[in-house]
Enzyme design. Structure first.
Site, PDB file in Angstrom:
ATOM      1  N   ASP A 259       3.380  -4.095   1.634  1.00 37.97           N
ATOM      2  CA  ASP A 259       2.542  -4.978   0.859  1.00 37.97           C
ATOM      3  C   ASP A 259       2.657  -6.417   1.675  1.00 37.97           C
ATOM      4  OD1 ASP A 259       1.894  -3.529  -1.182  1.00 37.97           O
ATOM      5  OD2 ASP A 259       3.764  -3.897  -2.220  1.00 37.97           O
TER       6      ASP A 259
ATOM      7  N   ASP B 257      -0.836  -4.747  -6.429  1.00 41.10           N
ATOM      8  CA  ASP B 257      -0.427  -3.432  -6.049  1.00 41.10           C
ATOM      9  C   ASP B 257       0.293  -2.653  -7.309  1.00 41.10           C
ATOM     10  OD1 ASP B 257       0.250  -1.070  -4.199  1.00 41.10           O
ATOM     11  OD2 ASP B 257       2.160  -1.909  -4.507  1.00 41.10           O
TER      12      ASP B 257
ATOM     13  N   ASP C 237       5.453  -5.615  -3.914  1.00 41.73           N
ATOM     14  CA  ASP C 237       7.024  -5.795  -3.607  1.00 41.73           C
ATOM     15  C   ASP C 237       7.561  -4.864  -2.698  1.00 41.73           C
ATOM     16  OD1 ASP C 237       6.696  -2.989  -4.760  1.00 41.73           O
ATOM     17  OD2 ASP C 237       8.696  -3.023  -5.676  1.00 41.73           O
TER      18      ASP C 237
END
Length: 775
Positions: A511, A308, A507
């Site tokens: 996610d 991500d 994080d």
């Protein structure tokens, strides 16, 4: 109950060892009968242990090699090989003792974590200080932390503090932090009492997340611990067939017992767990929590990494990248000082970024008064003798917007920046631009992953495609998937998993589904454990993403050593089993030989404790000190770089006044060039020592280009008399300024990636002035 079981295992180990040793002493005194009796008792102890373990495996419907030990002990009793039985007992109880000790230590560490968790907090209220349960502290509350107390919630310091963060970072020395710095719960106040502005609840704070992570890691099963059980389906029938064949062909049951004795698979029961536990411990030392041996095995096998963007390849929090003032009556530093003073009382993430930027520059902040929040618009209050307001452009700047505000809006649109506008004494005074900048260690981390065997790197983000493509090009990924919602992220993950073992790194709370869907989920939790941390298999507790490459190298090495130890140990055991079947190895000698094989296998496994190859470059302490000092100077020079663009934007052919340019040139010569020359003299040799001479070529070239461009600007201004200039002169000055600005931005990115990313992190990366070690 668990403590009682642990003590019982100790008693069993002590009894078995004592009976074996006592029997040996009595045998040396020629008391054979007494020795046999003691060894017989030791064999019975082992038989009970093996019987209980086998019964438990049957109850759980799990294959187990403990049945071999059970048969070996029963056979030893049947044929009178009591010494061999006593040796097997010691082997069995040693393994159980090691497991019990490891479990007890884990429980003790968790108990210590829970015991030091704060239960109450002292909250400042209108009628004084009130002690309240910690779960009643809300973001925005002012909390007092007394000497020796644990910080109850994440927050931002309202006054300076000295903190012991060893429970979070492992760093043994206290650190001094200035007002405005971000503090994580779990740190201990090692100095005078201080005030803290809460930015999270207790349940959402760092320390509560750490406790949850430890609980989860302990609850997770570790397949390697029972690797022997997985092989029992093959190994047990093989052993029984060999033992039965030896008995049938020779007619001697002692041979069958000898085969069973040397077949006791202690290399599987002990060597593999030791190697993997050593790998987990080494990973923990670099700030990577791997939740179990199964995860370590998958991490070692990973060949695809998906990231991500926010918080992984970028810092995950806004950072001040520019300050624009409405006029020359108020300097950029003074505007920032006023804004940061007011923002001290706001828990908003943009407020934290502005306060951090001001403290990083060493600006003296004041405590504001009459602070009031206009919901949905911004914040207002009194700082010193000034009325200050911060918030949206529509609330601060009336329409039609002046030219400077239009330039800010256009720049924010082009760069993807966030803006905070400021008013002082009722007049629009300027604006702050904030961006989620790329992590300086991200490109090096990608290189490290490829060196560790990763074949494909993919960026998956919900951000817009132009921003994602820019980040992907800079850090060096193979593919970019932008504008993805959570469902689309899962589709990309499934597609990548179809080709190879895939790892996902994120994080945020959003996610968590993606981390759970990947073969290995990796969460960054340096700034607090979230849902992603609890869904992940691997958690980075340090704010350095390049630690992931080191964790992969550690996992690969631990797996390789475990396989070597098990392979050699079991290979030798198979040779010994063949010798016993052939009648060349009696049970007593076989038991002793099996102990030697066990020690050898364990010794091979213990190599995993030793340091291996890592991606991280370790600098000498003197180089670390120099690097931090130069990075602080680098950050102090950043406002000069932004001033170049501000001055270039302000000068026009309609009003060709060059006085701002001449003032800027003085700062370029005295501040900027002095820093760049110090970098060339000290930072470039530091990088050469760490990475090699070739890594410094680009830095040296841009240092020379900066000197060249400043010299050209100096010559041009020397040729223009006074501060008034012709339109063509203004055009040339602006061209030089924009060119210098571009070179400096590129050069600063090079320094961040090549040099600054080598430096170990400090308690708060945003506040260099507050990072002095407490004496």
């Amino acid at each position: 109950m668990e403590d009682l079981q642990g003590r019982f295992v100790v008693y069993l180990f002590g009894a078995g060892s004592l009976l074996l040793a006592a029997g040996g002493v009595v045998w040396a005194l020629d008391e054979d009968g007494a020795a046999e009796a003691l060894w017989l008792a030791g064999t019975v102890v082992g038989l009970v242990v093996a019987l209980v373990a086998t019964a438990d495996a049957v109850r759980r419907h799990r294959p187990t090699v403990d049945v071999i030990a059970l048969l070996a002990l029963g056979g030893a009793l049947a044929v009178g090989e009591y010494f061999a039985g006593a040796v097997i007992t010691v082997m069995l109880t040693t393994g159980q003792l090691l497991e019990a000790r490891a479990e007890a230590r884990a429980r003790r560490e968790l108990r210590l974590l829970l015991e030091r968790s704060p239960r109450t907090a002292r909250r400042r209220e209108a009628d004084g200080m009130v002690e309240v349960p910690v779960d009643r502290v809300a973001p925005g509350d002012a909390v007092v932390v007394r000497t020796g107390e644990v910080v109850p919630v994440d927050g931002r310091l309202l006054t300076a503090a000295t903190l012991d963060e060893s429970a979070l970072t492992g760093e043994p020395l206290p650190v001094e932090q200035a007002a405005g710095d971000v503090v994580r719960s779990g740190a201990v106040n090692a100095g005078a009492p201080f005030d803290l502005l809460a930015t999270a609840t207790a349940a959402e704070s760092t320390y509560a997340g750490v406790v949850r992570l430890v609980e989860q890691a302990q609850a997770s099963s570790a397949p390697f611990v029972r690797l022997a059980d997985r092989l029992a389906v093959v190994f047990v029938p093989l052993t029984l067939l060999l033992a039965g064949g030896a008995w049938a062909l020779s007619g001697d049951p002692v041979r069958a017992v000898a085969v069973l004795v040397v077949a006791t698979p202690c290399p599987l029961l002990l060597a593999a767990p030791i190697a993997y536990i050593s790998g987990l411990a080494r990973a923990t030392r670099i700030g990577v929590v791997i939740k179990g041996g199964g995860t370590l095995e998958r991490l070692a096998a990973a060949r695809v990494v998906m990231f991500d963007k926010t918080g992984t390849l970028t810092r995950g929090r806004p950072q001040l990248v520019g300050t624009v003032t409405a006029s020359e009556d108020l300097s950029a530093d003074e505007l920032l000082r006023l804004a940061a003073s007011l923002d001290q009382m706001s828990p908003h993430v943009l407020a934290t970024s502005i306060v951090s930027a001001a403290t990083a520059r060493g600006l003296a902040l004041e405590m504001p008064a009459e602070v009031a929040e206009e919901h949905g618009y911004g914040l207002r209050g009194v700082v010193g003798s000034h009325q200050v307001a911060l918030g949206k452009r529509s609330w601060i700047v009336p329409e039609p917007a002046p030219a400077w505000a239009q330039r800010v809006r256009r720049r924010a649109s082009l760069d993807g920046s966030m803006t905070v506008f400021a008013a002082v004494d009722g007049e629009p005074a300027g604006a702050f631009l904030l961006e989620d900048v790329i992590r300086p260690d991200a490109p090096r981390m990608i290189h490290g992953l490829r060196e560790a065997g990763i074949r494909r790197v993919v960026l998956i983000t919900g951000d817009r495609s132009d921003t994602a493509e820019t980040v992907g090009r800079i850090v060096g990924v193979d593919a970019v998937h932008a504008d993805c919602d959570p469902g689309e992220k899962l589709e990309v993950i499934e597609a990548e998993r179809a080709s190879d073992v895939a790892m996902m790194v994120g994080d945020g709370v959003n996610d968590a589904p993606a981390l759970a869907a990947a073969d290995v989920g990796v969460a960054l939790a340096a700034r607090g454990a979230t849902a992603s941390s609890e869904a992940a298999d691997v958690v980075l507790t340090v704010d350095r993403v390049d630690a992931l490459a080191d964790a992969i190298l550690i996992a690969q090495r631990s797996r390789r050593i475990a396989r070597q130890a098990v392979g050699i140990g079991m290979g030798l055991s198979l040779v010994a089993m063949a010798a016993a079947a052939a009648g060349l190895l009696p049970p007593a000698a076989g038991a002793v030989l099996q102990e030697v094989i066990d020690v050898l296998a364990i010794g091979l496994a213990l190599r995993a404790v030793l340091p291996g190859r890592t991606h991280t470059v370790t600098l000498a302490p003197a180089d670390v000190t120099i690097g931090h000092e130069l990075r602080d100077q680098h950050e102090a020079a950043l406002p000069v770089v932004e001033e170049i663009r501000t001055v270039a934007d302000q000068i026009t052919t309609q009003d060709p006044q060059l006085a701002p340019v001449r003032r800027l040139l003085v700062r370029l010569r005295t501040d900027l060039l002095a820093h760049e020359r110090a970098d060339q003299e000290q930072l470039v040799p530091l990088v050469a020592r760490a990475l090699g001479e070739t890594a410094t070529y680009a830095l040296t070239r841009t240092h020379a280009e900066i000197e060249h461009q400043v010299a050209r600007l100096t010559r041009l201004l020397d040729e223009i008399p006074g501060d008034a200039a012709a339109p063509e002169d203004v055009v040339e000055v602006r061209r030089l300024l924009y060119g210098l600005y571009g070179v400096l931005r590129l050069h600063n990115a090079q320094e961040d990636e090549t040099a600054h990313s080598l430096l170990p992190p400090r308690p708060d990366r945003s506040t260099p002035t507050a990072r002095r070690r407490a004496r």
